[in-house]
Design a protein around this motif. Structure first.
Motif, PDB file in Angstrom:
ATOM      1  N   LEU A  17     -12.991  23.609  -3.103  1.00 10.94           N
ATOM      2  CA  LEU A  17     -13.205  24.724  -2.166  1.00 10.94           C
ATOM      3  C   LEU A  17     -13.566  24.164  -0.792  1.00 10.94           C
ATOM      4  CD1 LEU A  17     -13.881  27.969  -2.093  1.00 10.94           C
ATOM      5  CD2 LEU A  17     -16.235  27.180  -2.103  1.00 10.94           C
ATOM      6  N   TYR A  18     -14.459  23.188  -0.801  1.00 10.32           N
ATOM      7  CA  TYR A  18     -14.965  22.586   0.433  1.00 10.32           C
ATOM      8  C   TYR A  18     -13.865  21.802   1.144  1.00 10.32           C
ATOM      9  CZ  TYR A  18     -18.349  20.137   3.410  1.00 10.32           C
ATOM     10  OH  TYR A  18     -19.059  19.665   4.474  1.00 10.32           O
ATOM     11  N   ALA A  19     -13.121  21.015   0.364  1.00  8.19           N
ATOM     12  CA  ALA A  19     -12.061  20.186   0.948  1.00  8.19           C
ATOM     13  C   ALA A  19     -10.938  21.061   1.510  1.00  8.19           C
ATOM     14  CB  ALA A  19     -11.514  19.223  -0.111  1.00  8.19           C
ATOM     15  N   GLN A  20     -10.610  22.122   0.790  1.00 11.02           N
ATOM     16  CA  GLN A  20      -9.499  22.977   1.219  1.00 11.02           C
ATOM     17  C   GLN A  20      -9.870  23.816   2.434  1.00 11.02           C
ATOM     18  OE1 GLN A  20      -8.370  26.420  -1.221  1.00 11.02           O
ATOM     19  NE2 GLN A  20      -6.332  25.539  -1.396  1.00 11.02           N
ATOM     20  N   ASP A  21     -11.133  24.219   2.493  1.00 11.53           N
ATOM     21  CA  ASP A  21     -11.665  24.860   3.706  1.00 11.53           C
ATOM     22  C   ASP A  21     -10.889  26.119   4.139  1.00 11.53           C
ATOM     23  OD1 ASP A  21     -13.483  25.047   5.748  1.00 11.53           O
ATOM     24  OD2 ASP A  21     -12.446  23.657   7.083  1.00 11.53           O
ATOM     25  N   ARG A  22     -10.526  26.939   3.178  1.00  9.17           N
ATOM     26  CA  ARG A  22      -9.819  28.181   3.483  1.00  9.17           C
ATOM     27  C   ARG A  22     -10.612  29.401   3.026  1.00  9.17           C
ATOM     28  NH1 ARG A  22      -7.813  25.091   6.090  1.00  9.17           N
ATOM     29  NH2 ARG A  22      -5.631  24.613   6.515  1.00  9.17           N
ATOM     30  N   TRP A  23     -11.085  29.357   1.773  1.00 10.37           N
ATOM     31  CA  TRP A  23     -11.814  30.494   1.216  1.00 10.37           C
ATOM     32  C   TRP A  23     -13.318  30.307   1.402  1.00 10.37           C
ATOM     33  CZ3 TRP A  23      -9.016  34.502  -0.662  1.00 10.37           C
ATOM     34  CH2 TRP A  23      -7.697  34.269  -1.061  1.00 10.37           C
ATOM     35  N   ALA A  24     -14.024  31.415   1.550  1.00 10.17           N
ATOM     36  CA  ALA A  24     -15.483  31.405   1.477  1.00 10.17           C
ATOM     37  C   ALA A  24     -15.885  32.205   0.242  1.00 10.17           C
ATOM     38  CB  ALA A  24     -16.080  32.048   2.721  1.00 10.17           C
ATOM     39  N   VAL A  25     -17.038  31.905  -0.328  1.00 11.54           N
ATOM     40  CA  VAL A  25     -17.488  32.618  -1.526  1.00 11.54           C
ATOM     41  C   VAL A  25     -18.881  33.194  -1.266  1.00 11.54           C
ATOM     42  CG1 VAL A  25     -18.090  32.386  -3.968  1.00 11.54           C
ATOM     43  CG2 VAL A  25     -16.130  31.120  -3.040  1.00 11.54           C
ATOM     44  N   LEU A  26     -19.018  34.476  -1.509  1.00  9.25           N
ATOM     45  CA  LEU A  26     -20.310  35.134  -1.325  1.00  9.25           C
ATOM     46  C   LEU A  26     -20.811  35.662  -2.666  1.00  9.25           C
ATOM     47  CD1 LEU A  26     -22.584  36.376   0.414  1.00  9.25           C
ATOM     48  CD2 LEU A  26     -21.104  38.375   0.751  1.00  9.25           C
ATOM     49  N   LEU A  27     -21.967  35.165  -3.089  1.00 12.34           N
ATOM     50  CA  LEU A  27     -22.573  35.615  -4.348  1.00 12.34           C
ATOM     51  C   LEU A  27     -23.839  36.398  -4.022  1.00 12.34           C
ATOM     52  CD1 LEU A  27     -22.305  32.194  -6.260  1.00 12.34           C
ATOM     53  CD2 LEU A  27     -20.603  34.037  -6.166  1.00 12.34           C
ATOM     54  N   ILE A  28     -23.882  37.627  -4.487  1.00 13.62           N
ATOM     55  CA  ILE A  28     -25.025  38.490  -4.178  1.00 13.62           C
ATOM     56  C   ILE A  28     -25.847  38.717  -5.451  1.00 13.62           C
ATOM     57  CG2 ILE A  28     -25.672  40.850  -3.499  1.00 13.62           C
ATOM     58  CD1 ILE A  28     -23.352  40.860  -1.577  1.00 13.62           C
ATOM     59  N   PHE A  29     -27.140  38.470  -5.354  1.00 14.41           N
ATOM     60  CA  PHE A  29     -28.024  38.684  -6.509  1.00 14.41           C
ATOM     61  C   PHE A  29     -29.020  39.782  -6.213  1.00 14.41           C
ATOM     62  CE2 PHE A  29     -26.322  34.539  -7.233  1.00 14.41           C
ATOM     63  CZ  PHE A  29     -26.174  34.468  -8.607  1.00 14.41           C
ATOM     64  N   GLN A  30     -29.030  40.788  -7.084  1.00 13.23           N
ATOM     65  CA  GLN A  30     -30.002  41.877  -6.976  1.00 13.23           C
ATOM     66  C   GLN A  30     -30.685  42.042  -8.329  1.00 13.23           C
ATOM     67  OE1 GLN A  30     -29.685  42.989  -2.977  1.00 13.23           O
ATOM     68  NE2 GLN A  30     -31.060  43.823  -4.520  1.00 13.23           N
ATOM     69  N   ALA A  31     -31.948  42.420  -8.305  1.00 17.65           N
ATOM     70  CA  ALA A  31     -32.658  42.647  -9.568  1.00 17.65           C
ATOM     71  C   ALA A  31     -34.049  43.169  -9.310  1.00 17.65           C
ATOM     72  CB  ALA A  31     -32.770  41.334 -10.356  1.00 17.65           C
TER      73      ALA A  31
ATOM     74  N   ARG B 124     -25.122  37.667   9.646  1.00 14.18           N
ATOM     75  CA  ARG B 124     -25.394  36.382  10.305  1.00 14.18           C
ATOM     76  C   ARG B 124     -25.431  35.218   9.312  1.00 14.18           C
ATOM     77  NH1 ARG B 124     -30.778  36.448  13.107  1.00 14.18           N
ATOM     78  NH2 ARG B 124     -29.937  35.149  14.747  1.00 14.18           N
ATOM     79  N   ARG B 125     -25.636  35.532   8.052  1.00 16.95           N
ATOM     80  CA  ARG B 125     -25.759  34.460   7.054  1.00 16.95           C
ATOM     81  C   ARG B 125     -24.540  34.380   6.133  1.00 16.95           C
ATOM     82  NH1 ARG B 125     -30.778  32.207   8.299  1.00 16.95           N
ATOM     83  NH2 ARG B 125     -29.859  30.631   6.956  1.00 16.95           N
ATOM     84  N   LEU B 126     -23.447  35.019   6.515  1.00 18.22           N
ATOM     85  CA  LEU B 126     -22.251  34.966   5.663  1.00 18.22           C
ATOM     86  C   LEU B 126     -21.710  33.543   5.619  1.00 18.22           C
ATOM     87  CD1 LEU B 126     -20.490  38.251   6.791  1.00 18.22           C
ATOM     88  CD2 LEU B 126     -21.410  37.754   4.509  1.00 18.22           C
ATOM     89  N   PRO B 127     -21.163  33.143   4.477  1.00 18.02           N
ATOM     90  CA  PRO B 127     -20.683  31.764   4.350  1.00 18.02           C
ATOM     91  C   PRO B 127     -19.435  31.476   5.190  1.00 18.02           C
ATOM     92  CG  PRO B 127     -20.112  33.045   2.402  1.00 18.02           C
ATOM     93  CD  PRO B 127     -20.975  33.924   3.246  1.00 18.02           C
ATOM     94  N   GLU B 128     -19.380  30.248   5.684  1.00 22.13           N
ATOM     95  CA  GLU B 128     -18.175  29.768   6.370  1.00 22.13           C
ATOM     96  C   GLU B 128     -17.081  29.505   5.346  1.00 22.13           C
ATOM     97  OE1 GLU B 128     -18.927  26.081   8.432  1.00 22.13           O
ATOM     98  OE2 GLU B 128     -20.980  26.721   8.801  1.00 22.13           O
ATOM     99  N   ARG B 129     -15.864  29.332   5.813  1.00 18.72           N
ATOM    100  CA  ARG B 129     -14.775  28.905   4.921  1.00 18.72           C
ATOM    101  C   ARG B 129     -15.166  27.568   4.269  1.00 18.72           C
ATOM    102  NH1 ARG B 129     -10.889  32.519   5.909  1.00 18.72           N
ATOM    103  NH2 ARG B 129     -10.761  33.334   8.028  1.00 18.72           N
ATOM    104  N   GLY B 130     -14.841  27.443   2.997  1.00 19.17           N
ATOM    105  CA  GLY B 130     -15.158  26.202   2.285  1.00 19.17           C
ATOM    106  C   GLY B 130     -16.548  26.191   1.683  1.00 19.17           C
ATOM    107  N   ARG B 131     -17.350  27.210   1.977  1.00 15.64           N
ATOM    108  CA  ARG B 131     -18.744  27.206   1.529  1.00 15.64           C
ATOM    109  C   ARG B 131     -19.020  28.334   0.532  1.00 15.64           C
ATOM    110  NH1 ARG B 131     -21.487  23.981   5.532  1.00 15.64           N
ATOM    111  NH2 ARG B 131     -19.739  22.883   6.477  1.00 15.64           N
TER     112      ARG B 131
ATOM    113  N   LEU C 259      -8.475  31.084  -7.409  1.00 17.11           N
ATOM    114  CA  LEU C 259      -8.050  30.765  -6.040  1.00 17.11           C
ATOM    115  C   LEU C 259      -6.999  29.657  -5.942  1.00 17.11           C
ATOM    116  CD1 LEU C 259     -11.524  30.903  -4.273  1.00 17.11           C
ATOM    117  CD2 LEU C 259      -9.778  32.678  -4.424  1.00 17.11           C
ATOM    118  N   ASP C 260      -6.730  28.975  -7.058  1.00 18.73           N
ATOM    119  CA  ASP C 260      -5.800  27.852  -7.011  1.00 18.73           C
ATOM    120  C   ASP C 260      -6.205  26.871  -5.899  1.00 18.73           C
ATOM    121  OD1 ASP C 260      -3.663  26.220  -7.586  1.00 18.73           O
ATOM    122  OD2 ASP C 260      -2.317  27.250  -6.189  1.00 18.73           O
ATOM    123  N   LEU C 261      -7.396  26.348  -6.024  1.00 14.12           N
ATOM    124  CA  LEU C 261      -7.930  25.435  -5.006  1.00 14.12           C
ATOM    125  C   LEU C 261      -7.310  24.053  -5.154  1.00 14.12           C
ATOM    126  CD1 LEU C 261     -11.654  26.482  -5.498  1.00 14.12           C
ATOM    127  CD2 LEU C 261     -10.167  27.159  -3.598  1.00 14.12           C
ATOM    128  N   GLN C 262      -6.823  23.527  -4.052  1.00 12.20           N
ATOM    129  CA  GLN C 262      -6.188  22.202  -4.090  1.00 12.20           C
ATOM    130  C   GLN C 262      -6.788  21.335  -2.997  1.00 12.20           C
ATOM    131  OE1 GLN C 262      -4.088  21.465  -6.405  1.00 12.20           O
ATOM    132  NE2 GLN C 262      -3.614  23.516  -7.155  1.00 12.20           N
TER     133      GLN C 262
END
Ligand code: ATP
Ligand code: MG
Length: 295
Positions: free
Chosen positions: A58-72, A117-124, A269-272
């Protein structure tokens, strides 16, 4: 061994209309036992290992960002789940943000501001420990919080919650269309198990620091919170931003399900690793030749 589909399909919500929180069992483990031969630890170890490999791509390809939200609810295990599931990933590629009561600066802005303001960059991978969903959870359960927000009174109408749901759906669709993969986790702990964990925080000296009296008061609003969670999930579960209602009475099981959900999201995502073209290969050969001459 349970497959990823076995582990995830009972807990995934992509279409809110049919969702009812009452139908979910906080103690569910799909028949697994924590010590069942090595299956449970094996499932988690596998998930963590796969996650580490995928994150590197994901990091090397630097195209997608992933956002994981935790609520509880309190003591459901957000912190320890994040810690365990992310234990194998490169810290450079992950950012965790905990959203607490908003500061005066944050209250001077629209309700999504501090999170965007804290959304992940591509690759992160960006992890939100609580999020803008608090705005339709704690704020809904305690209307006095809303009163302290500086929204112009003309805009605070009966439609406010519907409008917030609409805005959340819109921003999540926007993010998905721009390459942010979103997965949302509600760690579903029972009221009984929460009581047990609070008592442990009181009785075990090394857990005392985690205890907050306010949390005990908050649990008096349990029913209202469950209503607000059910509504939030019904209103915002979509294909591109699904909720996972993860049983949280058994922490080891919570971790297995969350790890599987993150792995599944990355697998789709077929990350390459970026391909090296002829020109770059020539450059690498030239660099090798130069290094050899330099001795
Ligand atoms: P832990 O208690 O395990 O340290 P936590 O996530 O509960 O983790 P706290 O320091 O207790 O962290 O603070 C979070 C509190 O802030 C929660 O009660 C949450 O509901 C509240 N909160 C978060 N966002 C908002 C918001 N937008 N408006 C009002 N309260 C909020
Ligand atoms: Mg707390």
């Amino acid at each position: 061994m349970l497959s990823t589909t076995d582990l995830l399909s009972p807990f995934r919500v992509t279409d809110g209309a049919k969702f009812r929180l009452k139908q979910m069992d906080a103690g569910d483990t799909l028949g697994l036992e924590s010590d069942s031969k090595d299956e449970a630890p094996e499932l988690l170890a596998q998930g963590i290992k796969r996650l580490s490999e995928l994150q590197e791509r994901l990091y090397a390809q630097d195209r997608w960002a992933v956002l994981l939200i935790f609520q509880a609810m309190d003591a459901a295990g957000k912190d320890s789940t994040i810690k365990h599931v992310m234990s194998g990933v490169n810290p450079q590629g992950v950012e965790v943000t905990a959203f607490k009561q908003p500061s005066p600066e944050e209250l001077d802005h629209d309700f999504l501001w501090r999170c965007t303001r804290r959304l992940p960059e591509r690759g992160r991978i960006g992890i939100f420990n609580r999020s803008y969903y608090e705005e339709v959870l704690v704020v809904r359960v305690h209307p006095e919080i809303l009163a302290a927000q500086k929204v112009p009174p003309e805009l605070v109408t009966k439609r406010l919650w519907d409008e917030r749901f609409q805005d959340i759906r819109a921003v999540e669709r926007y993010l998905a269309r721009n390459g942010t993969v979103i997965r949302k986790f509600f760690l579903h702990v029972s009221k009984k198990e929460q009581r047990k964990r609070f008592l442990a925080r009181i009785d075990e000296p090394e857990k005392n620091w985690k205890f907050a009296l306010a949390d005990v008061h908050e649990r008096q609003h349990w029913k209202d919170y469950m209503g607000a969670y059910e509504d939030a999930i019904r209103e915002t579960a979509t294909k591109h931003a699904p909720w996972f209602v993860v049983p949280a009475d058994k922490k080891w099981f919570t971790r297995i399900v969350v790890a599987a959900a993150v792995v599944e999201a990355l697998e789709e995502l077929d990350l390459q690793f970026p391909k090296v073209d002829a020109r770059q290969r020539a450059e690498l050969r030239a660099a090798r030749a130069l290094l050899e001459r330099q001795g």
